[in-house]
Design an enzyme around this catalytic site. Structure first.
Site, PDB file in Angstrom:
ATOM      1  CB  SER A 147      41.079  37.333  52.613  1.00  0.00           C
ATOM      2  OG  SER A 147      40.349  38.367  53.224  1.00  0.00           O
ATOM      3  CE1 TYR A 160      40.731  39.661  47.301  1.00  0.00           C
ATOM      4  CE2 TYR A 160      39.237  39.536  49.176  1.00  0.00           C
ATOM      5  CZ  TYR A 160      40.513  39.694  48.661  1.00  0.00           C
ATOM      6  OH  TYR A 160      41.583  39.875  49.525  1.00  0.00           O
TER       7      TYR A 160
HETATM    8  N1  LIG Z   1      45.088  44.521  51.867  1.00  0.00           N
HETATM    9  C1  LIG Z   1      44.223  43.813  52.579  1.00  0.00           C
HETATM   10  O1  LIG Z   1      43.501  44.351  53.446  1.00  0.00           O
HETATM   11  C2  LIG Z   1      44.107  42.323  52.372  1.00  0.00           C
HETATM   12  C3  LIG Z   1      43.262  41.607  53.232  1.00  0.00           C
HETATM   13  C4  LIG Z   1      43.119  40.248  53.046  1.00  0.00           C
HETATM   14  C5  LIG Z   1      43.828  39.607  52.045  1.00  0.00           C
HETATM   15  N2  LIG Z   1      44.646  40.314  51.231  1.00  0.00           N
HETATM   16  C6  LIG Z   1      45.374  39.582  50.180  1.00  0.00           C
HETATM   17  O2  LIG Z   1      46.760  39.846  50.277  1.00  0.00           O
HETATM   18  C7  LIG Z   1      47.369  39.682  48.991  1.00  0.00           C
HETATM   19  C8  LIG Z   1      48.191  40.920  48.675  1.00  0.00           C
HETATM   20  O3  LIG Z   1      47.296  42.014  48.566  1.00  0.00           O
HETATM   21  P1  LIG Z   1      47.713  43.533  48.813  1.00  0.00           P
HETATM   22  O4  LIG Z   1      46.671  44.112  49.654  1.00  0.00           O
HETATM   23  O5  LIG Z   1      49.135  43.630  49.186  1.00  0.00           O
HETATM   24  O6  LIG Z   1      47.444  44.111  47.330  1.00  0.00           O
HETATM   25  P2  LIG Z   1      48.283  45.035  46.353  1.00  0.00           P
HETATM   26  O7  LIG Z   1      47.318  45.440  45.289  1.00  0.00           O
HETATM   27  O8  LIG Z   1      49.018  46.099  47.081  1.00  0.00           O
HETATM   28  O9  LIG Z   1      49.361  44.022  45.743  1.00  0.00           O
HETATM   29  C9  LIG Z   1      48.984  42.960  44.906  1.00  0.00           C
HETATM   30  C10 LIG Z   1      50.065  42.754  43.858  1.00  0.00           C
HETATM   31  O10 LIG Z   1      49.650  41.651  43.022  1.00  0.00           O
HETATM   32  C11 LIG Z   1      50.034  41.974  41.706  1.00  0.00           C
HETATM   33  N3  LIG Z   1      49.292  41.235  40.697  1.00  0.00           N
HETATM   34  C12 LIG Z   1      48.030  41.458  40.256  1.00  0.00           C
HETATM   35  N4  LIG Z   1      47.731  40.612  39.261  1.00  0.00           N
HETATM   36  C13 LIG Z   1      48.824  39.838  39.071  1.00  0.00           C
HETATM   37  C14 LIG Z   1      49.127  38.793  38.169  1.00  0.00           C
HETATM   38  N5  LIG Z   1      48.241  38.377  37.245  1.00  0.00           N
HETATM   39  N6  LIG Z   1      50.341  38.209  38.252  1.00  0.00           N
HETATM   40  C15 LIG Z   1      51.258  38.637  39.156  1.00  0.00           C
HETATM   41  N7  LIG Z   1      51.020  39.634  40.021  1.00  0.00           N
HETATM   42  C16 LIG Z   1      49.826  40.223  39.977  1.00  0.00           C
HETATM   43  C17 LIG Z   1      49.773  43.484  41.587  1.00  0.00           C
HETATM   44  O11 LIG Z   1      50.484  44.042  40.501  1.00  0.00           O
HETATM   45  C18 LIG Z   1      50.250  43.968  42.953  1.00  0.00           C
HETATM   46  O12 LIG Z   1      51.604  44.358  42.904  1.00  0.00           O
HETATM   47  C19 LIG Z   1      46.217  39.446  48.012  1.00  0.00           C
HETATM   48  O13 LIG Z   1      46.081  38.058  47.761  1.00  0.00           O
HETATM   49  C20 LIG Z   1      45.014  39.962  48.765  1.00  0.00           C
HETATM   50  O14 LIG Z   1      43.821  39.366  48.340  1.00  0.00           O
HETATM   51  C21 LIG Z   1      44.803  41.664  51.357  1.00  0.00           C
END
Ligand SMILES: NC(=O)c1ccc[n+]([C@@H]2O[C@H](COP(=O)([O-])OP(=O)(O)OC[C@H]3O[C@@H](n4cnc5c(N)ncnc54)[C@H](O)[C@@H]3O)[C@@H](O)[C@H]2O)c1
Length: 284
Positions: A147, A160
């Site tokens: 991130s 996190y």
């Molecule tokens: N959304 C943002 O602004 C943002 C910014 C920086 C980084 N990220 C990173 O991007 C990645 C995706 O995040 P997102 O925003 O799409 O989130 P999201 O919550 O929409 O999707 C995350 C998915 O991970 C799954 N998950 C959770 N625990 C799990 C497990 N134990 N095993 C398998 N799957 C599991 C959830 O069920 C969900 O479907 C993450 O690593 C997040 O930290 C997101």
């Protein structure tokens, strides 16, 4: 199709956390680029729906219920990918969860889950997939999702933030280890900026007023400033396919975070709340 994406055509992509948000959008984008897609998520109904949508659009997808915090679940995922498709071209260790609360107030279960998904999930993914990807001897890609928070610091998001720093350092070391082995595996780290997903609504953590307030601030920030998951995937996939190490949704934002972090370290500044954050969080 961009030149870099054509290198993925006909390959197999495995994407963890692909039941929602960035992972689901990456799965759709990879399928549109001509990849067969293995969807891995703890949310089984969601990956089954994503698989059905990809198939309805003429693609090939396999949904494999997976808990990335459990080593054996990643081993089973790798077995399913090789048994079904005979190889893996791209592994995206994308699954991640948010956790809010003061470090000393979070339960051991909450800490274990936060680090188990966000750090161990990436490690288990690499351990389960890399040996067979290397043995195949063909060009392949591993991308781990950190991130912009992996370049910054933020109170009440401590599990996190520390996990995202760990994923960044892990990916840097992994890239060098692949070089040492002369393995044809390109390693990338994905540093998304704000993307409008459910990540904060689904976050775990404590009910203290500061954390609750911060969660709302972050949800509002994603709603106001976040790009869509589809835009994020559209930017992320070609960078991975081009072999870039640093993969961004917004290069300028990544540079700003990196510059701020570098300056803090160069000046050996102690951690301090940014003025706008202090003004809001200290009011609670
Ligand atoms: N959304 C943002 O602004 C943002 C910014 C920086 C980084 N990220 C990173 O991007 C990645 C995706 O995040 P997102 O925003 O799409 O989130 P999201 O919550 O929409 O999707 C995350 C998915 O991970 C799954 N998950 C959770 N625990 C799990 C497990 N134990 N095993 C398998 N799957 C599991 C959830 O069920 C969900 O479907 C993450 O690593 C997040 O930290 C997101």
């Amino acid at each position: 199709m961009s030149d870099s994406l054509s290198t993925l055509q006909g390959g197999v992509a495995v994407i963890t956390g692909s039941g929602s948000g960035i992972g689901a959008a990456l799965a759709h984008r990879a399928a549109a680029a001509g990849m067969k897609v293995v969807l891995a998520d703890i949310a089984v109904e969601r990956i089954e729906q994503v698989a059905a949508d990809i198939q309805a659009a003429g693609g090939t997808a396999l949904a494999v219920p997976t808990d990335v915090s459990a080593a054996e679940s990643l081993d089973a995922l790798a077995d399913a990918a090789w048994d079904t498709f005979g190889g893996v071209t791209l592994l995206v260790n994308n699954a991640g969860i948010e956790t809010l609360g003061f470090a000393w107030e979070l339960s051991t279960e909450t800490w274990d889950r936060a680090l188990g998904v966000n750090i161990n999930g990436v490690v288990h993914g690499v351990r389960a997939f890399a040996p067979r990807m290397i043995a195949a001897g063909r060009p392949a890609f591993i991308a781990n999702t950190s991130s912009v928070g992996g370049l910054g610091i933020m109170p009440v998001q401590t599990p996190y933030i520390m996990a995202k720093h760990a994923v960044l350092a892990f990916s840097e070391c992994l890239r060098m280890e692949m070089d040492l082995k002369k393995a044809p595996i390109s390693v990338s780290v994905i540093l998304p900026g704000p993307v409008r997903t459910r990540i904060f609504e689904d976050s775990q953590g404590s009910a203290d007023p500061v954390s609750q307030y911060h969660q709302q601030v972050m949800e509002d920030m994603l709603a106001a400033n976040g790009i869509s998951s589809e835009q994020a995937a559209e930017r992320i996939l070609p960078q991975i396919a081009a072999g870039d190490f640093w993969v961004s949704t917004d290069k300028e934002m990544t540079r700003q975070y990196a510059a701020a972090r570098a300056q803090t370290l160069l000046d050996l500044q102690p951690p301090a709340l940014a003025p706008e954050l202090a003004a809001s969080l200290l009011k609670v």
